[in-house]
Design a protein around this motif. Structure first.
Motif, PDB file in Angstrom:
ATOM      1  N   GLY A 135      43.153  59.818 110.806  1.00  0.00           N
ATOM      2  CA  GLY A 135      42.377  59.949 112.039  1.00  0.00           C
ATOM      3  C   GLY A 135      43.169  59.619 113.293  1.00  0.00           C
ATOM      4  O   GLY A 135      42.681  59.823 114.404  1.00  0.00           O
ATOM      5  N   MET A 136      44.383  59.105 113.132  1.00  0.00           N
ATOM      6  CA  MET A 136      45.162  58.693 114.310  1.00  0.00           C
ATOM      7  C   MET A 136      46.170  59.763 114.760  1.00  0.00           C
ATOM      8  O   MET A 136      46.834  59.596 115.766  1.00  0.00           O
ATOM      9  CB  MET A 136      45.918  57.385 114.020  1.00  0.00           C
ATOM     10  N   GLN A 137      46.304  60.848 113.973  1.00  0.00           N
ATOM     11  CA  GLN A 137      47.241  61.909 114.384  1.00  0.00           C
ATOM     12  C   GLN A 137      46.684  62.639 115.606  1.00  0.00           C
ATOM     13  O   GLN A 137      45.480  62.864 115.703  1.00  0.00           O
ATOM     14  CB  GLN A 137      47.438  62.922 113.237  1.00  0.00           C
ATOM     15  N   ARG A 138      47.570  62.992 116.501  1.00  0.00           N
ATOM     16  CA  ARG A 138      47.169  63.673 117.734  1.00  0.00           C
ATOM     17  C   ARG A 138      48.120  64.840 117.998  1.00  0.00           C
ATOM     18  O   ARG A 138      49.319  64.713 117.780  1.00  0.00           O
ATOM     19  CB  ARG A 138      47.302  62.718 118.944  1.00  0.00           C
ATOM     20  N   PHE A 139      47.593  65.934 118.499  1.00  0.00           N
ATOM     21  CA  PHE A 139      48.455  67.048 118.915  1.00  0.00           C
ATOM     22  C   PHE A 139      47.975  67.581 120.252  1.00  0.00           C
ATOM     23  O   PHE A 139      46.787  67.816 120.443  1.00  0.00           O
ATOM     24  CB  PHE A 139      48.456  68.168 117.848  1.00  0.00           C
ATOM     25  N   ASP A 140      48.918  67.739 121.173  1.00  0.00           N
ATOM     26  CA  ASP A 140      48.557  68.244 122.501  1.00  0.00           C
ATOM     27  C   ASP A 140      48.189  69.715 122.437  1.00  0.00           C
ATOM     28  O   ASP A 140      47.381  70.193 123.221  1.00  0.00           O
ATOM     29  CB  ASP A 140      49.736  68.075 123.480  1.00  0.00           C
ATOM     30  N   LYS A 141      48.842  70.424 121.472  1.00  0.00           N
ATOM     31  CA  LYS A 141      48.706  71.890 121.504  1.00  0.00           C
ATOM     32  C   LYS A 141      48.913  72.482 120.118  1.00  0.00           C
ATOM     33  O   LYS A 141      49.764  72.000 119.361  1.00  0.00           O
ATOM     34  CB  LYS A 141      49.785  72.426 122.468  1.00  0.00           C
ATOM     35  N   LEU A 142      48.168  73.509 119.784  1.00  0.00           N
ATOM     36  CA  LEU A 142      48.399  74.307 118.576  1.00  0.00           C
ATOM     37  C   LEU A 142      48.672  75.735 119.007  1.00  0.00           C
ATOM     38  O   LEU A 142      47.958  76.237 119.880  1.00  0.00           O
ATOM     39  CB  LEU A 142      47.181  74.287 117.649  1.00  0.00           C
ATOM     40  N   PRO A 143      49.663  76.451 118.405  1.00  0.00           N
ATOM     41  CA  PRO A 143      50.563  75.942 117.389  1.00  0.00           C
ATOM     42  C   PRO A 143      51.521  74.890 117.956  1.00  0.00           C
ATOM     43  O   PRO A 143      51.728  74.817 119.162  1.00  0.00           O
ATOM     44  CB  PRO A 143      51.312  77.198 116.941  1.00  0.00           C
ATOM     45  N   SER A 171      55.856  62.953 120.326  1.00  0.00           N
ATOM     46  CA  SER A 171      55.562  62.186 119.116  1.00  0.00           C
ATOM     47  C   SER A 171      54.499  61.137 119.409  1.00  0.00           C
ATOM     48  O   SER A 171      54.548  60.451 120.428  1.00  0.00           O
ATOM     49  CB  SER A 171      56.834  61.501 118.620  1.00  0.00           C
ATOM     50  N   HIS A 172      53.507  61.059 118.510  1.00  0.00           N
ATOM     51  CA  HIS A 172      52.519  59.979 118.575  1.00  0.00           C
ATOM     52  C   HIS A 172      52.727  59.054 117.382  1.00  0.00           C
ATOM     53  O   HIS A 172      51.787  58.437 116.888  1.00  0.00           O
ATOM     54  CB  HIS A 172      51.105  60.558 118.560  1.00  0.00           C
ATOM     55  N   ALA A 173      53.979  59.009 116.913  1.00  0.00           N
ATOM     56  CA  ALA A 173      54.289  58.301 115.663  1.00  0.00           C
ATOM     57  C   ALA A 173      53.961  56.818 115.743  1.00  0.00           C
ATOM     58  O   ALA A 173      54.274  56.155 116.728  1.00  0.00           O
ATOM     59  CB  ALA A 173      55.767  58.471 115.357  1.00  0.00           C
ATOM     60  N   GLU A 174      53.322  56.324 114.685  1.00  0.00           N
ATOM     61  CA  GLU A 174      53.102  54.884 114.571  1.00  0.00           C
ATOM     62  C   GLU A 174      53.592  54.361 113.232  1.00  0.00           C
ATOM     63  O   GLU A 174      53.629  53.158 113.028  1.00  0.00           O
ATOM     64  CB  GLU A 174      51.612  54.558 114.721  1.00  0.00           C
ATOM     65  N   ASP A 175      53.950  55.269 112.305  1.00  0.00           N
ATOM     66  CA  ASP A 175      54.431  54.819 110.993  1.00  0.00           C
ATOM     67  C   ASP A 175      55.961  54.793 110.970  1.00  0.00           C
ATOM     68  O   ASP A 175      56.606  55.473 111.775  1.00  0.00           O
ATOM     69  CB  ASP A 175      53.880  55.733 109.891  1.00  0.00           C
ATOM     70  N   PRO A 176      56.556  54.021 110.066  1.00  0.00           N
ATOM     71  CA  PRO A 176      58.010  53.814 110.109  1.00  0.00           C
ATOM     72  C   PRO A 176      58.821  55.065 109.784  1.00  0.00           C
ATOM     73  O   PRO A 176      59.919  55.234 110.317  1.00  0.00           O
ATOM     74  CB  PRO A 176      58.252  52.739 109.043  1.00  0.00           C
ATOM     75  N   TYR A 177      58.286  55.941 108.940  1.00  0.00           N
ATOM     76  CA  TYR A 177      59.030  57.157 108.590  1.00  0.00           C
ATOM     77  C   TYR A 177      59.101  58.093 109.797  1.00  0.00           C
ATOM     78  O   TYR A 177      60.186  58.565 110.165  1.00  0.00           O
ATOM     79  CB  TYR A 177      58.360  57.849 107.406  1.00  0.00           C
ATOM     80  N   ALA A 178      57.939  58.358 110.421  1.00  0.00           N
ATOM     81  CA  ALA A 178      57.918  59.228 111.596  1.00  0.00           C
ATOM     82  C   ALA A 178      58.824  58.660 112.696  1.00  0.00           C
ATOM     83  O   ALA A 178      59.614  59.385 113.310  1.00  0.00           O
ATOM     84  CB  ALA A 178      56.489  59.371 112.112  1.00  0.00           C
ATOM     85  N   LEU A 179      58.710  57.357 112.908  1.00  0.00           N
ATOM     86  CA  LEU A 179      59.541  56.719 113.935  1.00  0.00           C
ATOM     87  C   LEU A 179      61.026  56.878 113.616  1.00  0.00           C
ATOM     88  O   LEU A 179      61.844  57.157 114.494  1.00  0.00           O
ATOM     89  CB  LEU A 179      59.173  55.233 114.054  1.00  0.00           C
ATOM     90  N   SER A 180      61.370  56.715 112.336  1.00  0.00           N
ATOM     91  CA  SER A 180      62.791  56.820 111.959  1.00  0.00           C
ATOM     92  C   SER A 180      63.301  58.231 112.244  1.00  0.00           C
ATOM     93  O   SER A 180      64.433  58.404 112.718  1.00  0.00           O
ATOM     94  CB  SER A 180      63.019  56.428 110.498  1.00  0.00           C
ATOM     95  N   LYS A 181      62.486  59.253 111.981  1.00  0.00           N
ATOM     96  CA  LYS A 181      62.941  60.628 112.239  1.00  0.00           C
ATOM     97  C   LYS A 181      63.089  60.870 113.749  1.00  0.00           C
ATOM     98  O   LYS A 181      64.006  61.566 114.183  1.00  0.00           O
ATOM     99  CB  LYS A 181      61.964  61.639 111.622  1.00  0.00           C
TER     100      LYS A 181
END
Ligand SMILES: NC(=O)c1ccc[n+]([C@@H]2O[C@H](COP(=O)([O-])OP(=O)(O)OC[C@H]3O[C@@H](n4cnc5c(N)ncnc54)[C@H](O)[C@@H]3O)[C@@H](O)[C@H]2O)c1
Length: 309
Positions: free
Chosen positions: A148-156, A163-173
């Motif tokens: 529920g915390m994922q966010r996207f400004d635009k599709l596609p 990036s709205h990353a809050e987890d360590p994997y997303a942040l690392s990338k």
């Protein structure tokens, strides 16, 4: 080309290794664990000259000393001479901890970001000018971000999506891509392509089986991932791109078992429909096909000449 490939004992790395050899490249296969015995046996049965075309290096890439020693075995010592010869024509960097679940967040973040800086910095320092690294669509915060915390400004979703990353994997990338940008400033003739893969699988049938709403029902074929790696090293850049660029490397259509369902129809019935999670939806995109995917890969087509297969 002689290509140094990290993460060569992993899922994607094994596929890329086989593809590189099939395409006639020589490979220095680097991982902290040896090649799986099944891979080695299969290669020994396929290539009589295996010792000439494949070198296997067991290296812990978090160790600066081991990484310097690795590159020094194949290249001249670093200096400031731009024409310094190197027996490595390009680096494909895939090694990482790709599954944050079950791992300490600090371990995932610190491993991924230290490995990438060690490899990219040392490669550039040793005169290598073409590098590809595995990034991920998780860059923006997706599979491992709290539900529920994922966010996207635009599709596609294109490569400019913040990036709205809050987890360590997303942040690392995200950090790995910033490292690449910085190293390309340090070495103006260096190019690095960060390839944002999505759930890499060999076949569409497997993609359909593993398809998940929270990942927008999307995937990348193993062959397409491997081809993008080679194109990131070989596509002529003149007038197209220089320095660091990120590329979405994702299938053009959703992989969903109900073949009659359109992408926007699925989206409308999904958790993505919750208030505030998605900003603008460019509906014209889906006039090009009801099953069109949620990632825009036209940049990879334009600059790398890549298309999903
Ligand atoms: N598999 C996917 O669907 C997917 C999707 C998007 C991005 N990616 C990215 O692609 C890359 C490869 O993913 P994968 O699924 O093959 O992962 P994997 O875990 O199967 O392979 C990663 C490899 O990296 C090696 N490694 C980890 N730490 C190391 C260290 N300290 N020193 C040397 N080697 C080390 C591991 O031993 C392993 O063989 C990763 O960067 C991942 O983030 C994968």
């Amino acid at each position: 080309m002689q290509i140094l490939l990290t993460g060569s004992s992993g899922v994607v790395g094994t596929y890329v290794l086989l593809h590189l050899l099939k395409e006639g490249h020589k490979v220095i296969a680097v991982d902290r664990i040896p090649l799986p015995p099944t891979t080695l046996t299969s290669l020994q049965g396929t290539y009589q000259d295996l010792d000439d075309i494949l070198k296997v290096e067991v290296v812990d890439l978090t160790s600066i000393g081991e990484v310097i020693s690795l590159f020094s075995r194949y290249t001249s010592p670093p200096d400031d001479t731009p024409s310094k010869s190197s027996s490595i024509d390009g680096v494909i960097h895939l090694a990482a901890i790709p599954h944050p679940e079950g791992n300490d967040a600090r371990f995932v973040h610190n491993t991924n970001t230290s490995i990438s800086y060690n490899v990219l910095y040392t490669a550039a320092e040793h005169g290598i000018r073409r590098i590809v690294q595995a990034s991920s669509v998780n860059f923006t915060g997706l599979a491992y971000t709290r539900k529920g915390m994922q966010r996207f400004d635009k599709l596609p979703i294109d490569e400019d999506e913040p990036s709205h990353a809050e987890d360590p994997y997303a942040l690392s990338k995200q950090i790995c891509e910033i490292q690449a940008l910085s190293l390309c400033r340090l070495h103006p003739s260096l190019t690095i392509a960060s390839l944002r893969f999505h759930h890499v699988l060999p076949t569409l049938a497997q993609a359909v089986e593993w398809s998940r709403e929270e990942e927008f029902w999307m995937w990348t074929s193993s062959l397409s991932a491997a081809q993008a790696c080679i194109m990131g090293l070989t596509t002529p850049q003149e007038g197209r791109w220089k320095g660091h660029e990120a590329f979405n490397i994702v299938a053009p259509e959703i992989a969903w078992r109900d073949a009659t369902a359109g992408s926007l129809e699925l989206l409308g019935k999904s958790e993505w429909n919750d208030e505030g999670r998605i900003g603008l939806v460019d509906r014209e995109w889906w006039e090009g096909g009801r099953r069109r995917g949620f990632w825009d890969c036209t940049k990879a087509e334009r600059l790398l000449g890549w298309r999903h297969v």
